[in-house]
Structures are given as C-alpha cells and as structure tokens.
Scaffold this motif. Sequence first.
Motif, mmCIF file in Angstrom:
data_model
loop_
_atom_site.group_PDB
_atom_site.id
_atom_site.type_symbol
_atom_site.label_atom_id
_atom_site.label_comp_id
_atom_site.label_asym_id
_atom_site.label_seq_id
_atom_site.Cartn_x
_atom_site.Cartn_y
_atom_site.Cartn_z
ATOM 1 N N TYR A 132 -51.009 -27.352 -30.495
ATOM 2 C CA TYR A 132 -50.992 -27.264 -29.031
ATOM 3 C C TYR A 132 -51.741 -26.013 -28.573
ATOM 4 O O TYR A 132 -52.505 -26.066 -27.588
ATOM 5 C CB TYR A 132 -49.565 -27.228 -28.488
ATOM 6 N N CYS B 124 -51.864 -35.508 -32.556
ATOM 7 C CA CYS B 124 -51.644 -34.468 -33.564
ATOM 8 C C CYS B 124 -51.669 -34.991 -34.991
ATOM 9 O O CYS B 124 -51.569 -34.205 -35.935
ATOM 10 C CB CYS B 124 -50.320 -33.740 -33.306
ATOM 11 N N THR C 43 -46.913 -28.253 -34.786
ATOM 12 C CA THR C 43 -46.996 -28.767 -33.419
ATOM 13 C C THR C 43 -47.424 -27.673 -32.449
ATOM 14 O O THR C 43 -48.365 -27.844 -31.659
ATOM 15 C CB THR C 43 -45.654 -29.371 -32.988
ATOM 16 N N LEU D 152 -48.337 -35.034 -28.761
ATOM 17 C CA LEU D 152 -47.775 -33.990 -29.608
ATOM 18 C C LEU D 152 -46.907 -34.580 -30.714
ATOM 19 O O LEU D 152 -46.274 -35.627 -30.542
ATOM 20 C CB LEU D 152 -46.917 -33.044 -28.770
ATOM 21 N N SER D 153 -46.851 -33.886 -31.836
ATOM 22 C CA SER D 153 -45.893 -34.195 -32.892
ATOM 23 C C SER D 153 -44.541 -33.594 -32.509
ATOM 24 O O SER D 153 -44.443 -32.851 -31.525
ATOM 25 C CB SER D 153 -46.407 -33.633 -34.224
ATOM 26 N N GLU E 290 -44.811 -36.250 -26.242
ATOM 27 C CA GLU E 290 -44.380 -36.095 -27.638
ATOM 28 C C GLU E 290 -44.068 -37.454 -28.253
ATOM 29 O O GLU E 290 -43.495 -38.327 -27.607
ATOM 30 C CB GLU E 290 -43.140 -35.198 -27.722
#
Length: 341
Positions: A202, A251, A198, A190-191, A223
């Motif tokens: 997701y 991401c 984000t 994840l960012s 993350e």
Amino acid sequence: LDDPMKVTLKTIAQEAGLSITTVSRALAGYDDVNEETRRRVIDIAKRLGYQPNLAARHLRSKQTHTVGMVIPLTSYFSDPFFMELLSGVGRQAAEYGYDLLLSAQQPGEEELNAYRRMVASSRIDGVIVARVWKDDPRIAFLKEVGHPFVAFGRSNAGDYPYIDVDGLSGMRQLVRHLVERGHRRIALILSPANLVFTAVRYEGYAQSLAEAGIPVRQDYLVEADLSQEGGCAAAHRLLALPDPPTAVVACNDTMAIGAMEAARERGLTVGRDIAIAGFDDIPLAAHTDPPLTTVRQPIYDIGRQALDMLIRVIRHEPLAEPHALISPQLIVRASTGGYLP
C-alpha cells in the motif's frame, strides 16, 4: 569385516578413494566438500544402493533431518504462490537429504499450535515461516524456545533470519507504469491487513500516486482474501462505483485474475477498456487472457534460498546475509496494454 551384502560409508570411501569423513560430510551436504566431489560420492552411493542408518544418525546427532512448514488451511492451500514456494523448499531440502514435513491448519491459534506440536515432539530440526503477520506469534514462539527457523517476510517480532522481497519498490514500479500509460483513476485490491506485506505494498502505491499528484481515494481501496473469488468480488465493487477506476492493481496475481473475470462479466475488454495488474508472477500469469502485467518475485528461488539459510541456522553456521532483501522486477504484459486518457 563389512557384511558383503551391506554397503557402508567405508565401502563408498574405498570406491571413491576418499576418507570416510569426507564421504560422510559429502552425503550430509556440508559446504566444506566441493560440489564435484559431493556429486561423485552421491552417484557412487546410489549405484551401490547405500541405505544410511537414519535411526543411528539421529541418535548421534539428535537431528531428524526433517524441516517443517505449516500452510494455512484456507484458499491459500490451493494458492499457486504457496505451491511454487513449496516446490522450491522441497527441491532444496531433497538436495540436502532432508524431508519436508507439511501441516495444513486453520489460520490463527490452530496454526500456532501446529508449530508448538512440531517443536515439542522433536519431529523437525527447523521450520520455514511464510506470509508473515505484523505481530507474528509464530515467530515470537520460535524465538522464545530457540528453535531454528527462517521466515519469508519481516515482522515486528524483532531480529531474526529472513528473506523478503522489496514490495514497496515493486508496487512503486507498477503504479508508475500505469501513470505513464495515462491512468489517474487507479484502484488497489488489498491483501488482508494482518499480513506485513499489505502495508508495504500500500505504501508503494500511495507514494507513486503522490509523486504523480494523484490523491489516494478511499473508495478505490478494497480488501480481499488473496483468492480469485475475493479478487472478483472486490473488482465488482470497484467497477460498480459511479466513477469507476480505469486501472486496478491487486496485491497478488490470484486476486488480479479474479478482477479480470469481473471485468469480463461487465463486458469490458482487459487491456483496452481497463488495465489490470497483479503481484508475484505466478506461472499462470503469463497464460491468462490477456497475459497479466505483474511484479515478479522469484518465488521458487526464494524457497530454495530460504531452505539454504535454514540449514545453516540448524548447523550453527554464520549467515552471509541474515536479512536478505530481493529486488522485484516489473513484467509488462497485455493486461495493461491500452492507453486511457
């Protein structure tokens, strides 16, 4: 009489056989002058060595013919995504005869203060905000003071002009592609959680897994900070799990390239032993080893379109589409090439 050594709008108008008003509007980039005429006027102005009196123009119009952008002074500053976006913004600004004022600041309060200084000093006519936050104080500030801006991304700050990419659709396409290749252990890097896209990406990931009857595993969510180093560290955490994923989605492409590095360090062949994919389609993505599967958002063109929108906002012209949403495209390359049962 005109100074024979000084080229004026009147000189260009006589050479082109046009009115001074038409020449002035052509050089200023107004849309009511057709492209052929505008190009001809610009060519004549260049050939004659025309130098506009910018100071006088600014005094008359109260405009600086400068637009601004603030870049977070972190790993983002060397991020190929931002370089591509800046190229598009800068190229289109030049087409309109505008300069681009760039400031690099630490994210957070220092970055917000840069916007405040730009506006307070009247150095810019408008600003482009990139990588929007969920509750974005930059957008709230620009709206409050009524300063022209266009954002690349949507936030919770109410209505404002933006251009964005349908990240939910893009991530759904990408995860569906991996499921079709036989993957069921699919992890996501994840960012940062404060960025709007984000949560959107997701959601696309989770929706595609649900469609395939695959539950979201919390240990498959890590993350990172959008950098290659962050992607590499996140992938190492995922690949060290007792039941490691067979596919890793990041991401952004830069983190995906870091994930490929981690896989190699663990003796895995990307595209055969593990599938890795990103999001953005930065220029480097097609030249990694192996080439990276990703979701293409036309970053350069987005920069140009955002600048087009900003010029219209500055000129108080109506926007054909104040909320432009672009559909991304899945680009399948060798990094997800192998089938894993």
